[in-house]
Write an enzyme that holds these catalytic residues in place. Structure first.
Site, PDB file in Angstrom:
ATOM      1  N   HIS A  79       0.826  -1.207   0.000  1.00  0.00           N
ATOM      2  CA  HIS A  79       0.000   0.000   0.000  1.00  0.00           C
ATOM      3  C   HIS A  79       0.865   1.263   0.000  1.00  0.00           C
ATOM      4  O   HIS A  79       2.001   1.252   0.476  1.00  0.00           O
ATOM      5  CB  HIS A  79      -0.940  -0.010   1.217  1.00  0.00           C
ATOM      6  CG  HIS A  79      -2.026  -1.035   1.088  1.00  0.00           C
ATOM      7  ND1 HIS A  79      -3.083  -1.133   1.972  1.00  0.00           N
ATOM      8  CD2 HIS A  79      -2.215  -2.013   0.157  1.00  0.00           C
ATOM      9  CE1 HIS A  79      -3.883  -2.113   1.579  1.00  0.00           C
ATOM     10  NE2 HIS A  79      -3.374  -2.677   0.502  1.00  0.00           N
ATOM     11  N   GLU A  81       0.809   3.985   1.698  1.00  0.00           N
ATOM     12  CA  GLU A  81       1.220   4.509   3.012  1.00  0.00           C
ATOM     13  C   GLU A  81       2.421   3.730   3.542  1.00  0.00           C
ATOM     14  O   GLU A  81       3.387   4.313   4.052  1.00  0.00           O
ATOM     15  CB  GLU A  81       0.065   4.402   4.014  1.00  0.00           C
ATOM     16  CG  GLU A  81      -1.221   5.063   3.562  1.00  0.00           C
ATOM     17  CD  GLU A  81      -2.139   4.143   2.753  1.00  0.00           C
ATOM     18  OE1 GLU A  81      -1.625   3.328   1.947  1.00  0.00           O
ATOM     19  OE2 GLU A  81      -3.347   4.246   2.915  1.00  0.00           O
ATOM     20  N   CYS A 105      -5.956   1.603   5.319  1.00  0.00           N
ATOM     21  CA  CYS A 105      -6.521   0.370   5.874  1.00  0.00           C
ATOM     22  C   CYS A 105      -5.927   0.115   7.268  1.00  0.00           C
ATOM     23  O   CYS A 105      -5.044   0.846   7.725  1.00  0.00           O
ATOM     24  CB  CYS A 105      -6.208  -0.805   4.943  1.00  0.00           C
ATOM     25  SG  CYS A 105      -4.477  -1.313   4.994  1.00  0.00           S
ATOM     26  N   CYS A 108      -2.035  -0.461   7.314  1.00  0.00           N
ATOM     27  CA  CYS A 108      -1.281   0.795   7.182  1.00  0.00           C
ATOM     28  C   CYS A 108      -1.418   1.625   8.447  1.00  0.00           C
ATOM     29  O   CYS A 108      -0.469   2.310   8.852  1.00  0.00           O
ATOM     30  CB  CYS A 108      -1.755   1.580   5.966  1.00  0.00           C
ATOM     31  SG  CYS A 108      -1.259   0.795   4.419  1.00  0.00           S
TER      32      CYS A 108
HETATM   33  O1  LIG Z   1      -5.076   2.020   2.419  1.00  0.00           O
HETATM   34  C1  LIG Z   1      -4.947   1.606   1.265  1.00  0.00           C
HETATM   35  N1  LIG Z   1      -3.821   1.914   0.544  1.00  0.00           N
HETATM   36  C2  LIG Z   1      -3.579   1.415  -0.694  1.00  0.00           C
HETATM   37  O2  LIG Z   1      -2.548   1.707  -1.287  1.00  0.00           O
HETATM   38  N2  LIG Z   1      -4.517   0.577  -1.233  1.00  0.00           N
HETATM   39  C3  LIG Z   1      -4.290   0.021  -2.559  1.00  0.00           C
HETATM   40  C4  LIG Z   1      -4.210  -1.478  -2.598  1.00  0.00           C
HETATM   41  C5  LIG Z   1      -4.782  -1.811  -3.949  1.00  0.00           C
HETATM   42  O3  LIG Z   1      -3.746  -1.718  -4.936  1.00  0.00           O
HETATM   43  C6  LIG Z   1      -5.809  -0.701  -4.171  1.00  0.00           C
HETATM   44  C7  LIG Z   1      -7.216  -1.068  -3.780  1.00  0.00           C
HETATM   45  O4  LIG Z   1      -7.792  -1.794  -4.821  1.00  0.00           O
HETATM   46  P1  LIG Z   1      -9.372  -1.949  -5.003  1.00  0.00           P
HETATM   47  O5  LIG Z   1      -9.968  -0.537  -4.862  1.00  0.00           O
HETATM   48  O6  LIG Z   1      -9.525  -2.505  -6.367  1.00  0.00           O
HETATM   49  O7  LIG Z   1      -9.844  -2.857  -3.888  1.00  0.00           O
HETATM   50  O8  LIG Z   1      -5.398   0.375  -3.360  1.00  0.00           O
HETATM   51  C8  LIG Z   1      -5.654   0.249  -0.586  1.00  0.00           C
HETATM   52  C9  LIG Z   1      -5.925   0.733   0.657  1.00  0.00           C
HETATM   53  C10 LIG Z   1      -7.168   0.335   1.341  1.00  0.00           C
HETATM   54  O9  LIG Z   1      -7.821   1.356   1.996  1.00  0.00           O
HETATM   55 ZN   LIG Z   2      -3.186  -0.088   3.658  1.00  0.00          ZN
END
Ligand SMILES: O=c1[nH]c(=O)n([C@H]2C[C@H](O)[C@@H](COP(=O)(O)O)O2)cc1CO
Ligand SMILES: [Zn+2]
Length: 161
Positions: A79, A81, A105, A108
């Site tokens: 992710h 973060e 999430c 993170c």
């Molecule tokens: O905090 C986050 N930070 C983050 O970088 N992500 C990324 C992971 C995935 O590559 C994408 C989420 O994919 P999707 O919206 O298709 O579920 O975003 C997802 C979250 C979830 O909140």
């Molecule tokens: Zn995350």
């Protein structure tokens, strides 16, 4: 004596703008996320976006959100973060602020809390009802991380790159 420019961008526009720019590096076809970590004296310490770990090819690993088992992107994406925290090569992130284009999430949130980041400015909260985001907010609030919903200024910034 001439007056200074008046239409310069604010700190918030600058840091959220950098987070948005970082998100544009993401190869995720569905959600591109960016993060920018800033010191208490407004210096950018680190940036990140969501992607696969170094050495794990964007062309070989899967980007599917529907596939099950080993073909799901969720097993492999780091992710934004966490990437921003791990990308930092300086000393401590104690007291820093993180600008994120999407509310973090729970995993993170743990990394944010443990790294000493004390303030979080977020743009989108599109997964607000997801259990991992509810858990994230519970931990961040309990740990005393200030949560600020970014209010868009309405300004459009165009980059001719
Ligand atoms: O905090 C986050 N930070 C983050 O970088 N992500 C990324 C992971 C995935 O590559 C994408 C989420 O994919 P999707 O919206 O298709 O579920 O975003 C997802 C979250 C979830 O909140
Ligand atoms: Zn995350």
């Amino acid at each position: 004596m001439s007056d200074k420019r008046k239409d310069y961008i604010s700190w918030d526009e600058y840091f959220m703008g950098v987070a948005i720019l970082a998100s544009m590096r993401s190869k995720d076809p569905n959600t591109q996320v960016g993060a920018c970590i800033v010191s208490q004296d407004n210096k950018i310490l680190s940036m990140g976006y969501n992607g696969f770990p170094i050495g794990c090819s964007d062309d070989e690993f899967p980007w599917s959100r529907e596939a099950e088992g080993l073909d799901s992107k969720y097993l492999y994406t780091t992710h934004s973060e966490l990437n921003a925290i791990l990308n930092y090569r300086g000393g401590s992130l104690e007291g820093a602020t993180i600008y994120v284009t999407l509310f973090p999430c729970n995993e993170c949130a743990k990394a944010i809390i443990q790294s000493g980041i004390k303030k979080l400015v977020y743009a989108s909260d599109k997964y607000a009802t997801a259990v991992n985001v509810l858990a994230s907010k519970r931990m961040l609030k309990t740990a005393g991380v200030e949560l600020i919903s970014y209010q868009p200024s309405g300004r459009t910034i165009t980059l001719n790159v």
